[in-house]
Write a protein that holds these residues in place. Structure first.
Motif, PDB file in Angstrom:
ATOM      1  N   GLY A  81       6.595  86.404  10.301  1.00 36.24           N
ATOM      2  CA  GLY A  81       5.821  86.417  11.535  1.00 36.24           C
ATOM      3  C   GLY A  81       4.682  85.415  11.643  1.00 36.24           C
ATOM      4  N   GLY A 127       9.606  82.836  11.951  1.00 34.89           N
ATOM      5  CA  GLY A 127       8.774  84.029  12.022  1.00 34.89           C
ATOM      6  C   GLY A 127       9.090  84.936  13.195  1.00 34.89           C
ATOM      7  N   PHE A 128       9.655  84.391  14.258  1.00 34.08           N
ATOM      8  CA  PHE A 128      10.030  85.216  15.400  1.00 34.08           C
ATOM      9  C   PHE A 128      11.209  86.112  15.011  1.00 34.08           C
ATOM     10  CE2 PHE A 128      12.001  86.260  19.456  1.00 34.08           C
ATOM     11  CZ  PHE A 128      10.909  86.488  20.285  1.00 34.08           C
ATOM     12  N   ALA A 129      12.233  85.495  14.441  1.00 33.77           N
ATOM     13  CA  ALA A 129      13.426  86.245  14.028  1.00 33.77           C
ATOM     14  C   ALA A 129      13.067  87.256  12.936  1.00 33.77           C
ATOM     15  CB  ALA A 129      14.504  85.283  13.533  1.00 33.77           C
ATOM     16  N   ASN A 163      10.182  88.722  12.235  1.00 34.17           N
ATOM     17  CA  ASN A 163       9.399  89.843  12.722  1.00 34.17           C
ATOM     18  C   ASN A 163      10.267  90.788  13.540  1.00 34.17           C
ATOM     19  OD1 ASN A 163       7.132  91.124  14.630  1.00 34.17           O
ATOM     20  ND2 ASN A 163       6.214  90.384  12.738  1.00 34.17           N
ATOM     21  N   LEU A 164      11.194  90.217  14.300  1.00 37.57           N
ATOM     22  CA  LEU A 164      12.125  91.014  15.094  1.00 37.57           C
ATOM     23  C   LEU A 164      12.971  91.915  14.190  1.00 37.57           C
ATOM     24  CD1 LEU A 164      12.427  90.806  18.122  1.00 37.57           C
ATOM     25  CD2 LEU A 164      14.280  89.196  17.816  1.00 37.57           C
ATOM     26  N   VAL A 165      13.452  91.371  13.082  1.00 34.30           N
ATOM     27  CA  VAL A 165      14.261  92.141  12.141  1.00 34.30           C
ATOM     28  C   VAL A 165      13.433  93.285  11.541  1.00 34.30           C
ATOM     29  CG1 VAL A 165      15.302  92.019   9.833  1.00 34.30           C
ATOM     30  CG2 VAL A 165      15.950  90.365  11.585  1.00 34.30           C
ATOM     31  N   LYS A 207      10.712  94.805  12.761  1.00 35.30           N
ATOM     32  CA  LYS A 207      10.339  95.819  13.750  1.00 35.30           C
ATOM     33  C   LYS A 207      11.564  96.606  14.208  1.00 35.30           C
ATOM     34  CE  LYS A 207       5.915  94.417  14.397  1.00 35.30           C
ATOM     35  NZ  LYS A 207       5.587  93.288  15.287  1.00 35.30           N
ATOM     36  N   THR A 208      12.718  95.925  14.305  1.00 34.95           N
ATOM     37  CA  THR A 208      13.933  96.625  14.722  1.00 34.95           C
ATOM     38  C   THR A 208      14.390  97.582  13.634  1.00 34.95           C
ATOM     39  OG1 THR A 208      14.562  94.720  16.050  1.00 34.95           O
ATOM     40  CG2 THR A 208      16.285  96.322  15.588  1.00 34.95           C
ATOM     41  N   ASN A 254       9.864  90.588  22.354  1.00 36.66           N
ATOM     42  CA  ASN A 254       8.894  89.686  21.765  1.00 36.66           C
ATOM     43  C   ASN A 254       8.388  90.279  20.451  1.00 36.66           C
ATOM     44  OD1 ASN A 254       7.025  87.553  21.515  1.00 36.66           O
ATOM     45  ND2 ASN A 254       6.665  87.539  23.717  1.00 36.66           N
ATOM     46  N   ILE A 255       7.432  89.605  19.820  1.00 37.40           N
ATOM     47  CA  ILE A 255       6.937  90.116  18.540  1.00 37.40           C
ATOM     48  C   ILE A 255       5.486  90.577  18.658  1.00 37.40           C
ATOM     49  CG2 ILE A 255       8.561  88.732  17.200  1.00 37.40           C
ATOM     50  CD1 ILE A 255       6.181  86.886  16.500  1.00 37.40           C
ATOM     51  N   ASN A 293       7.006  83.091  20.835  1.00 36.30           N
ATOM     52  CA  ASN A 293       7.322  81.689  20.583  1.00 36.30           C
ATOM     53  C   ASN A 293       7.276  80.917  21.908  1.00 36.30           C
ATOM     54  OD1 ASN A 293       9.647  82.567  21.800  1.00 36.30           O
ATOM     55  ND2 ASN A 293      10.943  82.420  19.991  1.00 36.30           N
ATOM     56  N   GLY A 324      10.952  95.132  19.031  1.00 42.28           N
ATOM     57  CA  GLY A 324      12.230  95.737  18.678  1.00 42.28           C
ATOM     58  C   GLY A 324      12.181  97.262  18.652  1.00 42.28           C
ATOM     59  N   ARG A 325      11.093  97.811  18.110  1.00 37.07           N
ATOM     60  CA  ARG A 325      11.006  99.275  17.983  1.00 37.07           C
ATOM     61  C   ARG A 325      10.844  99.963  19.339  1.00 37.07           C
ATOM     62  NH1 ARG A 325       6.643  99.687  13.838  1.00 37.07           N
ATOM     63  NH2 ARG A 325       7.107 101.898  13.998  1.00 37.07           N
ATOM     64  N   PHE A 366      13.961 101.599  21.411  1.00 33.05           N
ATOM     65  CA  PHE A 366      14.434 102.961  21.157  1.00 33.05           C
ATOM     66  C   PHE A 366      13.573 104.021  21.845  1.00 33.05           C
ATOM     67  CE2 PHE A 366      15.651 100.274  17.549  1.00 33.05           C
ATOM     68  CZ  PHE A 366      17.032 100.371  17.666  1.00 33.05           C
ATOM     69  N   PHE A 394      20.399  84.654  20.460  1.00 37.24           N
ATOM     70  CA  PHE A 394      20.170  84.699  19.013  1.00 37.24           C
ATOM     71  C   PHE A 394      19.365  85.949  18.672  1.00 37.24           C
ATOM     72  CE2 PHE A 394      18.208  83.658  14.961  1.00 37.24           C
ATOM     73  CZ  PHE A 394      19.220  83.008  14.275  1.00 37.24           C
ATOM     74  N   LEU A 449      20.687  89.438  16.795  1.00 34.80           N
ATOM     75  CA  LEU A 449      19.955  89.838  15.597  1.00 34.80           C
ATOM     76  C   LEU A 449      19.518  91.308  15.693  1.00 34.80           C
ATOM     77  CD1 LEU A 449      19.310  87.960  13.275  1.00 34.80           C
ATOM     78  CD2 LEU A 449      17.098  87.491  14.299  1.00 34.80           C
ATOM     79  N   VAL A 450      19.012  91.696  16.856  1.00 32.04           N
ATOM     80  CA  VAL A 450      18.572  93.078  17.063  1.00 32.04           C
ATOM     81  C   VAL A 450      19.757  94.037  16.938  1.00 32.04           C
ATOM     82  CG1 VAL A 450      17.788  94.679  18.869  1.00 32.04           C
ATOM     83  CG2 VAL A 450      16.492  92.598  18.396  1.00 32.04           C
ATOM     84  N   THR A 508      20.950  94.152  13.246  1.00 23.71           N
ATOM     85  CA  THR A 508      19.965  94.788  12.377  1.00 23.71           C
ATOM     86  C   THR A 508      19.928  96.292  12.632  1.00 23.71           C
ATOM     87  OG1 THR A 508      18.654  92.766  12.386  1.00 23.71           O
ATOM     88  CG2 THR A 508      17.549  94.753  11.636  1.00 23.71           C
TER      89      THR A 508
END
Lengths: 327, 327
Positions: A143, A226-228, A230-232, A234-235, B179-180, B188, B211-212, B215, B227, B231-232, B235
């Motif tokens: 991130g 860092g975007f990807a 952080n997304l991983v 948080k998801t 977003n993050i 970004n 991401g969280r 839900f 992308f 990823l979401v 994951t």
């Protein structure tokens, strides 16, 4: 080993930070812990915590950086804050490592501006520890750098590979590129351009991997922007919380399960903590020319202790010397 | 309503596709289903499946596009394949919707090249259905466009908003930007540039979400580049599988839980299917000038049936007319 701890950083500072520091000081007399914070606040918090071991000391500072302050402005303005002081102690060599569960951006800024970067590193990265079925994997960047170049990713791969080899003791670490398909042709412009760089420069490169492969331990180091990253993170956290919530709903409705409710929930909570980033205590800032660890803002004593131990272990393993040589 | 179904597409085609089509044909006599496939193969597969309802028919085609063929090349070369034929039937108006669980890229290419785009749409998107604690949310793009412009994201938001309102019946849908961080300043280059476009153009825009938050049902439509979206999805699936695997390990080691093992595992498997993308049956290709649904390659009959129903519902709700008007 001497660890400088920002006692004012984190949602539950200073009490939980001090409790965590005490846990480590008591279990490991060879490690010195220096708590940095407002003198009166530290004194009062420590007064109810029993005997203070000799390897734990305090140093009063006049300022604190709040969780929501603008990172770079705060680091430039509050030179005597507990967070900046921890970084400066690493820079001067008075401490072997710094730990803060405070403002992540400010900790990153203090590390980069005050401790400086390892020669050959353009952008330091936050490295998060992910649980896997077999053990754990290091994901970076988590991130710090939302827009990256392929060269940034190549450097992250190097930084991560040296870390897991030197600090975790993983021989010949495998490096994967986080992507949305396993073939080399898959991905966005960034990952397609990064692939050949990683392939050329890293002996342990195993190619692209997808979010789900992280948990199967397809690699020891997972590289991404860092975007990807952080997304991983948080998801993953969100999915784990979602499953626990659904499980609670389902169990309430099922009489057979209601009987085993207590046991199931205790298993679920153990699982959630294995997945929860907070439990891993700290994320090292890699590429910084000194050991600097950041803890999750929500950390309680156990996570703080685990973060301080991680800082100590990275310093004791000689990560900085190893990474300087590798880059 | 008449749905053209690619009977040769998917890992378990044609048997599971035909079984799924039969489920829908039997429960809904008003919907006509046209199976497209190699004549002999369809005939043999159907021979063991009991009486064939009148609203299910077959049309023989000479070609099949394999799961691993190059999408655009395959669509250009195999004009008489079951996958391309389904798209052409939508284009000619002989079918109201197309469904394929085959090569996703090829289904996307056939939809874009043969059915065409809705005027005002630069890039169609794959929209995935995510489970939430309250109901479900639509995530797009889920993987069709790995590199996007802010304008692409604005169009995705429109396409998704019209879909959930028109097909799912959600009044005044809320749109979030993946977003993050939640503040407008986070993200970004892409998300920072997309934020003001969404804010200006979409009445239901609720800002950034992480991401969280998906839900927790923080939005009905979650907008992102392909992308990030893929990823979401991966994951989320990976985390769910990881939790089930860990749970199995933990339960085997705990005698109290071993007793409730069967019940717990059945709950877990229900949860996993709620999370598993495959169970949602199909992802609409939004921005295409006709209803086109893609199913997960791993789909069995139940998921196929759910995909065919989704295709029927989108056509019956008049999605294409609504989206043409909105854009």
């Amino acid at each position: 080993m001497r660890i400088a701890v920002d006692a004012m950083g984190g949602d539950h500072a200073p009490v939980e930070v001090i409790k965590g520091a005490l846990l480590v000081a008591r279990e490991d007399p060879a490690t010195e812990i220096l708590l940095l914070g407002i003198a009166d606040v530290l004194k009062e918090a420590l007064s109810g915590m029993g005997e203070i071991p000799q390897n734990l000391s305090c140093r009063g500072v006049p300022e604190v950086i709040a969780m929501d302050e603008h990172p770079i402005q705060a680091v430039r303005k509050k030179r005597n804050s507990s967070l900046v002081s921890a970084a400066l102690l690493v820079k001067s060599g008075e401490a072997d490592a710094a730990f803060s569960a405070g403002n992540t951006g400010a900790a990153m800024a203090a590390a980069t501006l005050d401790i400086g970067r390892v020669p050959g590193v353009d952008r330091p990265a936050i490295a998060a520890t992910m649980p896997t079925l077999k053990s754990r994997a290091l994901l970076l960047d988590a991130g710090a750098n939302v827009d990256c170049t392929p060269e940034n990713l190549r450097q992250f791969a190097k930084l991560g590979a040296v870390y897991v080899e030197c600090v975790w003791g993983v021989a010949s670490p495998r490096i994967g590129l986080l992507n949305i398909g396993s073939e080399q042709s898959k991905g966005n412009e960034l990952t397609k351009a990064a692939f050949p760089l990683l392939q050329k420069d890293l002996a342990g490169f195993v190619g692209n991997l997808e979010g789900r492969d992280i948990f199967d331990h397809a690699a020891d180091v997972v590289v991404c922007d860092g975007f990807a990253g952080n997304l991983v993170l948080k998801t993953g956290e969100g999915t784990a919380e979602f499953i626990v919530a659904l499980m609670q709903q389902e169990m309430a409705a099922d009489p057979l399960l209601a009987a085993a409710h207590q046991s199931v929930m205790s298993v679920l909570s153990r699982l959630q903590s294995r997945i929860d980033y907070a439990e891993y205590g700290a994320a090292p800032l890699l590429g910084v020319n000194g050991v600097s660890m950041i803890g999750h803002g929500r950390s309680h004593a156990r996570a703080i202790a685990s973060g301080i131990r991680a800082a100590r272990d990275a310093a004791a393993a000689g990560y900085i010397a190893a990474v300087r040589e590798a880059l």
